[in-house]
Design a protein around this motif. Structure first.
Motif, PDB file in Angstrom:
ATOM      1  N   THR A   1       4.315   1.806  -1.742  1.00 13.87           N
ATOM      2  CA  THR A   1       5.365   2.010  -2.187  1.00 13.87           C
ATOM      3  C   THR A   1       4.597   1.744  -3.501  1.00 13.87           C
ATOM      4  O   THR A   1       3.614   0.892  -3.663  1.00 13.87           O
ATOM      5  N   THR A   2       5.765   2.206  -4.702  1.00 16.60           N
ATOM      6  CA  THR A   2       5.354   1.870  -5.941  1.00 16.60           C
ATOM      7  C   THR A   2       6.280   1.455  -6.675  1.00 16.60           C
ATOM      8  O   THR A   2       6.730   1.132  -7.865  1.00 16.60           O
ATOM      9  N   ASN A   3       7.483   0.857  -6.325  1.00 10.15           N
ATOM     10  CA  ASN A   3       8.028   0.005  -6.235  1.00 10.15           C
ATOM     11  C   ASN A   3       8.033  -1.638  -7.350  1.00 10.15           C
ATOM     12  O   ASN A   3       7.404  -2.504  -6.370  1.00 10.15           O
TER      13      ASN A   3
ATOM     14  N   GLY B   1       6.951  -4.677  -4.743  1.00 12.50           N
ATOM     15  CA  GLY B   1       5.036  -4.937  -5.278  1.00 12.50           C
ATOM     16  C   GLY B   1       5.043  -6.800  -5.676  1.00 12.50           C
ATOM     17  O   GLY B   1       4.418  -7.201  -5.020  1.00 12.50           O
TER      18      GLY B   1
ATOM     19  N   SER C   1       0.573  -1.300   0.180  1.00 11.42           N
ATOM     20  CA  SER C   1      -0.372  -0.012   0.371  1.00 11.42           C
ATOM     21  C   SER C   1       0.843   1.518  -0.204  1.00 11.42           C
ATOM     22  O   SER C   1       0.355   1.913  -0.459  1.00 11.42           O
TER      23      SER C   1
ATOM     24  N   LYS D   1       1.923  -4.918 -13.868  1.00  8.25           N
ATOM     25  CA  LYS D   1       3.294  -4.015 -13.099  1.00  8.25           C
ATOM     26  C   LYS D   1       4.557  -4.731 -12.872  1.00  8.25           C
ATOM     27  O   LYS D   1       4.893  -5.105 -13.174  1.00  8.25           O
TER      28      LYS D   1
ATOM     29  N   LYS E   1      -3.667  -1.097  -7.773  1.00 15.42           N
ATOM     30  CA  LYS E   1      -2.994  -0.469  -8.540  1.00 15.42           C
ATOM     31  C   LYS E   1      -1.346  -0.960  -8.339  1.00 15.42           C
ATOM     32  O   LYS E   1      -0.446  -0.371  -9.027  1.00 15.42           O
ATOM     33  N   TRP E   2      -1.661  -2.361  -8.827  1.00 16.07           N
ATOM     34  CA  TRP E   2      -0.542  -3.137  -9.129  1.00 16.07           C
ATOM     35  C   TRP E   2      -0.735  -4.035 -10.581  1.00 16.07           C
ATOM     36  O   TRP E   2      -0.580  -4.980 -10.674  1.00 16.07           O
TER      37      TRP E   2
END
Length: 601
Positions: A226-228, A232, A224, A271, A267-268
């Motif tokens: 991080t965006t790395n 993920g 929740s 990716k 979000k993921w």
């Protein structure tokens, strides 16, 4: 363990035996470099049986114990640095895997192996902290490589001993290593967790609920916050592995983290790990109930908030730990510095006291030597006379010092009494002036006319006056008697005037003497000590004009100083008139002037 049987010691490997002897006889800072030789001994073993035999010898001679204890040291101050620590961690894990202890297996499995895991995780925490604080890229790469070596050693150790998987999860250092914002070390720790689940799939059911919730909270927080994609991907794979191996935990994931499915899908998605993500979502949706209402959405939001809040609280608590340690160290060092300063001061005082005693003894010795030399020079018949003179001089010196001490003591006592008397006079004068002014301010009572006499009272009063005149008639005196009485009155008046003039002169003489005494007392009180007296100070007491001029100047300065006082210094005189100067200031200064044997007015 060092006291192995004699048969085992006889068959021990000579390299292990020599290395154990070197470690025993070497200094503490040289032990880590000597223990690195174990790597060559382990690599030189040909078969499985020989390798087990060498590991058994290493354990019997406590070399593994040395390796485990060395991991706790601060390798920044030792030879070889942190690279040596990472190699020793790898050597320790290889020595423990495949080892079958025959002497006391319970101590090995229940005490030694958990301690080894704890020391390895502690070393990992140190390397992680230094990796985060490193500034140069080369240093960061070195610390990251050493950190990965330690994590590989941990994985190798619990891979050889499955029961250590639960021990790793329940260790406090493991959770603190997992809770980090650094990408590289976080990925390495999640790979360790991944290996734990692969080695023992039911390990999460064996640990306590608090540890399980802490691990899952951290994984969800990483998804929740991080965006790395690397973080993920690793967190998603771990949650998928948990959901596959532990079906009971899927229900926990859906119930505890109700917003997890929406977070993963929004979000993921896209990716680079959609396959694992879709499998995890399918497992979560299977456990999800068909109806989705407002209450479920609120629960999902609450779970996300709780996860983020718990992660934040944990990070905040962990960030405060170094500050607390720093504060404790600072307080300890300050206290130790104070103790050292106190000891140093005591030593200096003792040295000074000893030096003064030595000087005093040396002076006494020189004095006695001079006396002996004088006695040798003086004729024998004059010795007694000389000794009597010395005794007389000594007695006079002692008396002089004692009288001076007594006079100074009495003078200081009288000085304090004089100050108290003057203070009492000032307070009494201020109180009297205050009471007098308050009496003046009282309103006068209105005038009341006397009551008139009635006719009867007037007649009675007239009758009393007539009766008194009749009883006491006026005496008749002749002219000669009047003149004689007048002459007697004139003589008595002349005698009174003569005596009053003589009394006035005597009073003036007394006042002049008192003024002179007051002036001398004031000069004596303000005079410096005998050690600081100069010829100029002596002239002040010998000349009468200098004290008079000095006292006049002091009186003038006193009057000027009083006129310039601020309001807060005149609080005691607040009831005086504005144009009136305090009587004590004038009487104490102007009243003691002495000019030409008479008091000046």
């Amino acid at each position: 363990m060092a006291d192995a049987p004699s048969a085992g010691l006889a068959a021990a490997d000579p390299r292990v035996l020599a290395l154990a002897a070197q470690v025993t006889e070497s200094r503490e800072q040289d032990i880590p470099l000597l223990l690195l030789k174990l790597k060559g001994v382990l690599n030189a073993s040909l078969g499985c049986e020989e390798s087990k035999k060498i590991k058994q010898d290493i354990y019997d001679y406590d070399l593994t114990q040395y390796c485990m204890l060395v991991l706790r040291q601060d390798h920044s101050r030792l030879h070889g640095g942190w690279a040596t620590a990472a190699q020793l961690a790898e050597i320790l894990s290889h020595c423990c895997v495949g080892l079958e202890v025959k002497g006391d297996p319970e101590e090995f499995y229940k005490k030694f192996l958990p301690s080894a895991i704890d020391n390895l995780l502690f070393l990992g925490r140190r390397l992680q902290a230094r990796f985060i604080r490193a500034v140069k890229d080369e240093e960061k790469q070195d610390f990251l490589r050493w950190f990965q070596t330690v994590t590989d050693a941990i994985c190798w150790l619990f891979g050889g001993h499955i029961q250590l998987a639960a021990c790793v999860l329940q260790n406090d250092h493991f959770l603190q290593l997992l809770i980090t914002d650094d990408v590289e070390t976080a990925v390495a720790m999640m790979s360790v967790l991944h290996n734990i689940l692969q080695v023992n799939s039911s390990v999460l059911l064996q640990v306590d609920e608090k540890t399980l919730h802490s691990v899952l909270d951290e994984l969800v927080y990483k998804l929740s916050s991080t965006t790395n994609p690397v973080i993920g991907n690793a967190a998603t794979k771990l949650l998928l592995l948990v959901a596959k191996f532990c079906k009971q935990l899927v229900k926990l994931l859906t119930a505890r983290y109700k917003g997890l499915k929406g977070l993963l899908s929004k979000k993921w998605t896209g990716k680079g790990f959609d396959r694992d993500l879709s499998q995890l979502l399918d497992l979560l949706y299977l456990e999800q109930s068909s109806g989705k209402g407002e209450m479920q959405r609120q629960h999902q939001a609450a779970c996300i908030i709780q996860a983020m809040w718990r992660g934040f609280q944990t990070r905040k608590r962990l960030k405060k730990l170094p500050q607390a340690v720093t504060t404790l160290q600072r307080s300890f060092r300050a206290k130790r510095e104070q103790e050292l300063q106190h000891l140093k001061k005591q030593k200096e005082d003792e040295a000074l006291k000893l030096q003064m005693q030595l000087q005093r003894q040396r002076a006494m010795r020189l004095f006695h030597e001079r006396q002996l030399a004088l006695l040798e020079i003086i004729h024998a018949s004059q010795v007694n006379k000389y000794m009597e003179e010395m005794e007389g001089k000594s007695a006079l010196t002692i008396q002089r010092f004692w009288r001076g001490y007594r006079a100074r003591r009495n003078f200081h006592q009288q000085k304090q009494s004089l100050k108290e008397y003057k203070a009492a006079v000032v307070i009494q004068r201020a109180a009297c002036k205050f009471l007098e002014k308050r009496r003046r301010r009282r309103l006068l009572s209105p005038w009341k006319d006397p009551k008139g006499l009635t006719d009867e009272q007037r007649l009675a009063l007239q009758q009393k006056v007539d009766d008194y005149i009749k009883l006491h008639p006026a005496s008749q005196m002749s002219e000669e008697m009047s003149k004689e009485l007048h002459m007697q009155a004139q003589e008595k008046l002349a005698q009174f005037l003569l005596r009053s003039r003589l009394d006035q002169r005597a009073a003036q003489r007394r006042e002049a003497l008192l003024a002179q005494v007051n002036t001398d007392v004031e000069l004596l009180m303000n005079a410096p000590g005998l050690a600081k007296t100069t010829e100029k100070d002596l002239d002040v007491f010998m000349s009468r004009s200098i004290p008079v001029a000095t006292k006049a100047r002091q009186s003038h300065n006193t009057v000027l100083k009083y006129t310039r006082w601020p309001w807060w210094k005149k609080l005691g005189d607040e009831f005086m008139e504005d144009d009136v100067i305090p009587d004590d200031a004038l009487n104490a200064e102007l009243g003691t002037l002495f000019i030409g044997g008479r008091k000046s007015f």
